[in-house]
Structure formats: C-alpha cells, structure tokens
Write an enzyme that holds these catalytic residues in place. Structure first.
Site, mmCIF file in Angstrom:
data_model
loop_
_atom_site.group_PDB
_atom_site.id
_atom_site.type_symbol
_atom_site.label_atom_id
_atom_site.label_comp_id
_atom_site.label_asym_id
_atom_site.label_seq_id
_atom_site.Cartn_x
_atom_site.Cartn_y
_atom_site.Cartn_z
ATOM 1 N N GLU A 1 22.509 43.752 48.216
ATOM 2 C CA GLU A 1 22.674 45.211 48.070
ATOM 3 C C GLU A 1 22.176 45.823 49.621
ATOM 4 O OE1 GLU A 1 20.384 46.849 44.869
ATOM 5 O OE2 GLU A 1 21.090 45.130 43.286
ATOM 6 N N GLY A 2 22.829 45.124 50.609
ATOM 7 C CA GLY A 2 22.660 45.546 52.057
ATOM 8 C C GLY A 2 21.296 45.335 52.749
ATOM 9 N N ALA A 3 20.338 44.576 51.904
ATOM 10 C CA ALA A 3 19.106 44.576 52.505
ATOM 11 C C ALA A 3 19.192 43.189 53.414
ATOM 12 C CB ALA A 3 17.887 44.170 51.429
ATOM 13 N N PHE A 4 20.088 42.205 53.377
ATOM 14 C CA PHE A 4 19.799 41.244 54.351
ATOM 15 C C PHE A 4 21.238 41.351 55.545
ATOM 16 C CE2 PHE A 4 18.378 38.121 50.770
ATOM 17 C CZ PHE A 4 17.028 38.694 50.742
ATOM 18 N N GLY A 5 21.910 42.200 55.129
ATOM 19 C CA GLY A 5 23.099 42.317 56.220
ATOM 20 C C GLY A 5 24.312 43.389 55.603
ATOM 21 N N ILE A 6 25.221 43.494 56.524
ATOM 22 C CA ILE A 6 26.248 44.442 55.972
ATOM 23 C C ILE A 6 27.463 43.631 55.835
ATOM 24 C CG2 ILE A 6 27.670 46.402 56.677
ATOM 25 C CD1 ILE A 6 25.427 47.706 57.952
ATOM 26 N N ILE A 7 27.831 43.532 54.898
ATOM 27 C CA ILE A 7 29.070 42.877 54.617
ATOM 28 C C ILE A 7 30.375 43.543 55.283
ATOM 29 C CG2 ILE A 7 30.905 41.744 52.912
ATOM 30 C CD1 ILE A 7 28.359 42.034 50.855
ATOM 31 N N TYR B 1 25.422 46.047 26.841
ATOM 32 C CA TYR B 1 25.416 47.053 27.658
ATOM 33 C C TYR B 1 25.066 48.412 26.808
ATOM 34 C CZ TYR B 1 27.662 50.563 30.851
ATOM 35 O OH TYR B 1 27.977 51.487 31.680
HETATM 36 C C1 LIG Z 1 31.230 55.743 35.907
HETATM 37 C C2 LIG Z 1 30.700 54.312 36.494
HETATM 38 C C3 LIG Z 1 31.138 53.203 36.249
HETATM 39 C C4 LIG Z 1 30.830 52.055 36.735
HETATM 40 N N1 LIG Z 1 31.212 50.923 36.064
HETATM 41 C C5 LIG Z 1 30.904 49.672 36.656
HETATM 42 C C6 LIG Z 1 31.457 48.329 36.391
HETATM 43 O O1 LIG Z 1 32.425 48.382 35.443
HETATM 44 N N2 LIG Z 1 31.173 47.274 36.815
HETATM 45 C C7 LIG Z 1 29.977 47.444 37.879
HETATM 46 O O2 LIG Z 1 30.020 46.107 38.290
HETATM 47 N N3 LIG Z 1 29.518 48.354 38.391
HETATM 48 C C8 LIG Z 1 29.910 49.262 37.720
HETATM 49 N N4 LIG Z 1 29.391 50.780 38.234
HETATM 50 C C9 LIG Z 1 28.497 50.804 39.408
HETATM 51 C C10 LIG Z 1 29.088 50.681 40.766
HETATM 52 O O3 LIG Z 1 30.173 51.524 40.741
HETATM 53 C C11 LIG Z 1 28.974 49.477 41.212
HETATM 54 O O4 LIG Z 1 27.544 48.837 41.636
HETATM 55 C C12 LIG Z 1 29.757 49.369 42.624
HETATM 56 O O5 LIG Z 1 30.152 48.147 42.940
HETATM 57 C C13 LIG Z 1 29.191 49.950 43.666
HETATM 58 O O6 LIG Z 1 30.488 49.922 44.743
HETATM 59 P P1 LIG Z 1 30.206 51.234 46.023
HETATM 60 O O7 LIG Z 1 31.074 50.864 46.852
HETATM 61 O O8 LIG Z 1 30.040 52.669 45.394
HETATM 62 O O9 LIG Z 1 28.492 51.093 46.548
HETATM 63 P P2 LIG Z 1 27.486 52.006 47.004
HETATM 64 O O10 LIG Z 1 27.025 52.716 45.594
HETATM 65 O O11 LIG Z 1 27.876 52.669 47.987
HETATM 66 O O12 LIG Z 1 26.267 51.121 47.266
HETATM 67 C C14 LIG Z 1 25.700 50.085 46.497
HETATM 68 C C15 LIG Z 1 24.578 49.234 47.219
HETATM 69 O O13 LIG Z 1 25.439 48.056 47.996
HETATM 70 C C16 LIG Z 1 25.051 48.375 49.421
HETATM 71 N N5 LIG Z 1 26.448 48.217 50.036
HETATM 72 C C17 LIG Z 1 27.526 48.699 49.950
HETATM 73 N N6 LIG Z 1 28.373 48.562 50.669
HETATM 74 C C18 LIG Z 1 27.928 47.380 51.198
HETATM 75 C C19 LIG Z 1 28.435 46.670 52.306
HETATM 76 N N7 LIG Z 1 29.692 46.475 52.769
HETATM 77 N N8 LIG Z 1 27.499 45.708 52.794
HETATM 78 C C20 LIG Z 1 26.378 45.400 52.376
HETATM 79 N N9 LIG Z 1 25.826 46.130 51.329
HETATM 80 C C21 LIG Z 1 26.488 47.326 50.920
HETATM 81 C C22 LIG Z 1 24.493 49.798 49.643
HETATM 82 O O14 LIG Z 1 23.330 49.936 50.600
HETATM 83 C C23 LIG Z 1 23.730 49.800 48.057
HETATM 84 O O15 LIG Z 1 22.574 49.335 48.187
HETATM 85 C C24 LIG Z 1 29.827 52.002 37.659
HETATM 86 C C25 LIG Z 1 29.235 53.291 38.203
HETATM 87 C C26 LIG Z 1 29.742 54.368 37.761
HETATM 88 C C27 LIG Z 1 29.134 55.786 38.233
#
Ligand SMILES: Cc1cc2nc3c(=O)[nH]c(=O)nc-3n(C[C@H](O)[C@H](O)[C@H](O)COP(=O)(O)OP(=O)(O)OC[C@H]3O[C@@H](n4cnc5c(N)ncnc54)[C@H](O)[C@@H]3O)c2cc1C
Length: 488
Positions: free
Chosen positions: A214-220, A393
């Site tokens: 979740e970004g705590a160890f590095g940026i992918i 879920y």
């Molecule tokens: C309507 C809805 C439906 C959803 N359905 C699903 C589902 O079916 N399955 C599922 O798994 N999740 C689901 N989610 C949750 C969410 O979409 C996922 O967790 C998704 O993977 C987050 O991606 P994001 O790019 O929006 O990340 P963000 O919300 O921008 O970031 C999430 C976390 O990851 C970190 N992060 C983001 N990008 C990077 C990177 N490149 N390197 C390091 N850290 C990073 C951020 O700092 C943060 O801590 C849903 C959410 C919503 C609102």
C-alpha cells in the site's frame, strides 16, 4: 469549521521545477479533491462539508520514473511525507493525508511497455487506468484476467499495492497470482527490480514485500503481469438453492473437484431477493447463485456439466439467464453514491474464512447486525472461492440519521464484523486492504508479524515518509489520529 489553505510549502518552487507548473497542484479546490478516497467514513464527513483528515500540502504528477525519482529525492532531503496516488478508488483511506503529505499522482505514468505473446506476459507502467489497460489487451486478443468492479476507476499499480481481486479471480487468481515481476522506487530512491519469471527459489518473496504494501515500502513504477487469450466460449448458469448451506457446500465441492469457474457468486437471502425476482427466487429456493465457465468451447462446456452434477446433488436448480445478464451489464458500476448522496451510511466489508467457519460467521454477523440496529440492511455474497474457503463480502446500510449516531453504529458494525471474523479463524481483508481504517484489527490479526513489518518499514524508510500511519504502521507525531473513531 472549513479548513483554509496554509501558506505554500517552502519547497513548492523546487517541486514545480521537477513536474512543471501544470502538473504541480496547490490550489484549495485541487487539494480538497485529493483529501479523500472512497473510504465511506470520508464520504460521510465530506458530504457535510468536513475534511476527513487533513489537506495534502501539494499534489505532484510526475510524467516518468525520472521525475518520480527526483520527487522522492526532494521528499528525502526536505523530510516531506508523501502518498502515492493511483486513482483514489481505495475504500480504506489509504490515500487520505494524515499529516499534510505530498500526494504523488501516478496517472501520467500510463504506458504499456511490452506485450510478450510468447511468454504470455505484459509489462505496464503502474499509473495506467485499469479499464484502458484491459481494453488495450482486448484489442490484441488478450486479457490479464483482473477485472475488479472498480476496473475503470483504478490503476494497475493500485491493484498491486492493495493486493486486490477481480471478479474472475476464481479462475485467474488474485493480483498476487497475476503479477510476475515489478519495479519500484524505495524511499531512499534506489530501484528494486523483481524479475518477471514463472517461479523462483531465491529466498523469501520480494515481490510479495511490495504487493500489498500500500505504498508504505516503495512506489511501484512498473509491473509484469500474466495475460491470457480471450476465451472463445463463455457458459453461464443461474441457480437457485434451498438453503445457504447447500449453496456453500456446492461451491466448495466444485472447487475441491478442481473445476475453475471464472465467475462464482452466491447470494444470501437479502441479496438474492432483488436480483432473482425475475426468475422466481424465493419460491422454495431463496438463494441465488451465478456461475460462468470460459475457455475453449469443449472445456468450458465440460467444466459446466461437471459443476452442474455437483449442483444437482445439492438440490440446486437451473433458472433463467436474466440475473446473469443483469450482472454482466452492471458489473463495473458503483452502487454506493446513490445511497451516500441521500445521507445513508453505507459500507462494504470483505473477509476470508475457511469453509468450515463460513456458515457460523455469516449467521453471527447477521444476528449481531440486527441487534445493533433492527432497521439495518445487511446483505452478503461469496464471490471469490477457493478449495479451502471463500471471501465473504458484506454490504451494510444504515438509514439517514444524526451523523454522530450514524458514525457510532457504523463503527460498531465494523467492530462486530471483524471481531467475529478473527474469533472464527478468518482474515480481516480479502482484497480491499488495510489503509487507515482497518489499523486496529490488523494489529490483532498480525501480532508479532506486525513487529516484523514495522522493522522492515524502519529499515526502508527511517524518516517515516512513505504513507505514514497506514497498514497499522507507526504514525507521524502530530498526524491526525483517525483511530478515535473506533474508540469514541
Ligand atoms: C465501487 C468500488 C468497487 C471496488 N471493487 C473492487 C474490486 O472488485 N476488487 C478490488 O480488489 N478492489 C475493489 N475496490 C477497491 C479499489 O478500487 C482497489 O483497492 C484498487 O486496487 C485501488 O486502486 P487505485 O489505483 O484507485 O489506488 P488508490 O486508491 O489510489 O491507492 C490505494 C493505496 O495504494 C497505494 N498506491 C497506489 N498506487 C501505488 C503504486 N503505484 N505504488 C505503491 N503504492 C500505490 C496508495 O498510496 C494507497 O495506499 C473497489 C472500490 C470501489 C470504490
């Protein structure tokens, strides 16, 4: 009181030189836009005009790895905490600024680097939008098999960072099964590269140190994922079961028979009723299930037929297609805004538990939800299933009420759910991750394991700059403490 923007940080001019004036955001509306993700608690606050935690100090949108590296160097030198941001679709507050962090939006790093059809892999920059990525693959006859409901509102890097699951995970695996290799920038600016190979025996998995961090160890920055040829055939079945137990038993036996449906969804009575009305759900068979098999026409048909033998042995009957068609048409839509905008308190909680625990887990949580608030909507489905257990879920919805009371009930609902899950041997998250909202229960689940993670964090990020205070890791002094919402 509405927050006003404080004076611009001293390093803003230098940041602007790195990412450019158009890609360095610091106006009040821009900072507000990045002050929340899809954490429902944040929505409850924002819809009343309140900030969930803090405003970010600024937002930087690097174009490439070189700019990102320079942003990280600036962060290290000036001790600026930062948060990588994919698309902000996380539902646990992962991107919520707690200490005026600098938000680093990765969406401009959005190119497919290589599709290797011989190896069956694709390499992509982490900021690419999920829907655009899948469309790019589909145009070439491939899919990566990761199709979350949030496909069009999330990034590939966000999938990996949160250890997410797509709706076809039963066949293609969760993202940790799909990611073969990656590149990431560590908090000290070094690059970590994990080679994209099928399997390895070179010590504990560094890939898994990043996938789910979740970004705590590095940026992918880059990911290599498995890809599959688009299936030639899809065979769906809609089923009705007399009891939840027979439905769950049928799914378990399908998985233990080594069949690999792409889609598996079993709904409890509360969720079956609205979805199955058109096919007579409720008339002696109140539990609806949807299965989809895909692949070559012969194999998909054979897997379906074998699964149907198991279904029949559990008294399941095949119904009309409408619930499957409806689900397909709406599978990437978000349902929460229609309720949240009318002041409901809605949320979803997903956990994993062994088959042996699932019936009791569902019954206990349903019972305790009704005791908590008799008018609550509580519905459940099981949609990512394995030979050993499944993801449960749950959707909860409280009607409009005084915010303090809504927040109290919402908090209690989370507490009773995750307490039941831990008591019965489950894990507190199947795929949404931890963010900030699950911190209290993660401590309970991981125990000594969390000390190990904190040790890794302290080594990688001694100044606690990357996504501080999330994933139950140490917060920064003076940061907002959202845990009060769990203890009030
Ligand atoms: C309507 C809805 C439906 C959803 N359905 C699903 C589902 O079916 N399955 C599922 O798994 N999740 C689901 N989610 C949750 C969410 O979409 C996922 O967790 C998704 O993977 C987050 O991606 P994001 O790019 O929006 O990340 P963000 O919300 O921008 O970031 C999430 C976390 O990851 C970190 N992060 C983001 N990008 C990077 C990177 N490149 N390197 C390091 N850290 C990073 C951020 O700092 C943060 O801590 C849903 C959410 C919503 C609102």
């Amino acid at each position: 009181m509405k927050p006003v923007k404080s004076s611009p940080p001293s390093w803003l001019a230098e940041l602007t030189q790195i990412t450019g004036p158009d890609q360095t955001l610091s106006s009040l509306p821009e900072l507000w836009a990045y002050a929340r993700d899809r954490l429902p608690y944040a929505t409850y606050m924002v819809r009343d005009g309140n900030l969930p935690a803090r405003l970010p100090s600024a937002v930087a949108c690097p174009a490439d790895v070189d700019e990102l590296r320079r942003v990280i160097e600036l962060s290290r030198r000036e001790k600026i905490p930062l948060i990588p941001f994919g698309a902000g679709s996380g539902v646990l507050g992962g991107t919520l600024p707690m200490d005026h962090e600098l938000v680093v939006d990765l969406k401009r790093m959005n190119q497919v680097i290589e599709l290797n059809t011989l190896d069956g892999t694709v390499t992509v920059q982490s900021g690419m939008n999920g829907g655009q990525f899948e469309a790019w693959l589909n145009e070439r006859g491939y899919s990566c098999g990761h199709l979350p409901q949030s496909l069009h509102m999330s990034t590939v890097g966000g999938w990996a960072a949160c250890r997410g699951a797509g709706q076809n995970s039963t066949r293609y695996g969760k993202i940790e099964d799909i990611v073969l290799g990656l590149a990431a920038l560590l908090p000290d600016g070094r690059e970590l590269r994990v080679r994209p190979v099928a399997r390895r025996a070179v010590g504990p998995s560094l890939k898994d140190l990043m996938v789910g961090s979740e970004g705590a160890f590095g940026i992918i920055t880059e990911l290599t994922l498995r890809v599959w040829k688009l299936p030639e055939a899809r065979h769906s079945v809609v089923l009705g079961f007399e009891t939840l137990k027979t439905g769950l038993d049928a799914l378990r036996q399908i998985m233990q028979a080594e069949l690999r449906p792409a889609v598996v969804r079993l709904y409890d009575a509360a969720e079956s009723a609205p979805r199955g009305a058109s096919v007579g759900i409720g008339e002696g068979r109140p539990f609806l299930a949807i299965l989809e098999f895909c692949g070559s026409p012969r194999m998909a048909a054979l897997e379906r037929d074998l699964a149907m033998e198991i279904v029949a042995a559990h008294g399941g009957v095949q119904l009309g297609d409408e619930p499957y068609e409806h689900w397909c048409a709406h599978r990437y839509e978000s349902y929460s805004p229609q309720w949240q905008s009318k002041d409901y308190f809605m949320d979803t909680i997903e956990v994993t538990a062994p088959w042996s625990a699932l019936p009791a887990l569902h019954a206990r949580i349903a019972r305790e939800m009704q005791s908590l608030f008799p008018g609550i909507h509580f519905g459940t489905h099981w949609s990512h299933v394995y030979p050993e257990g499944a993801c449960q879920y749950m959707t909860l919805r409280l009607p409009p009420m005084e915010r303090s009371e809504g927040l109290r009930l919402h908090r209690e609902a989370w507490h009773l759910t995750l307490t039941a899950c831990l008591d019965l041997g489950g894990t507190i998250s199947h795929h949404h991750g931890v963010g900030v909202f699950r911190n209290p229960w993660l401590r309970e689940e991981l125990g000594t394991g969390l000390e190990l993670l904190q040790g890794v964090k302290d080594y990688l990020d001694p100044d606690n700059l990357f996504v501080p205070g999330k994933l139950a890791l140490r917060a920064r002094e003076g940061a907002v403490n959202l845990e009060h919402i769990h203890h009030e």
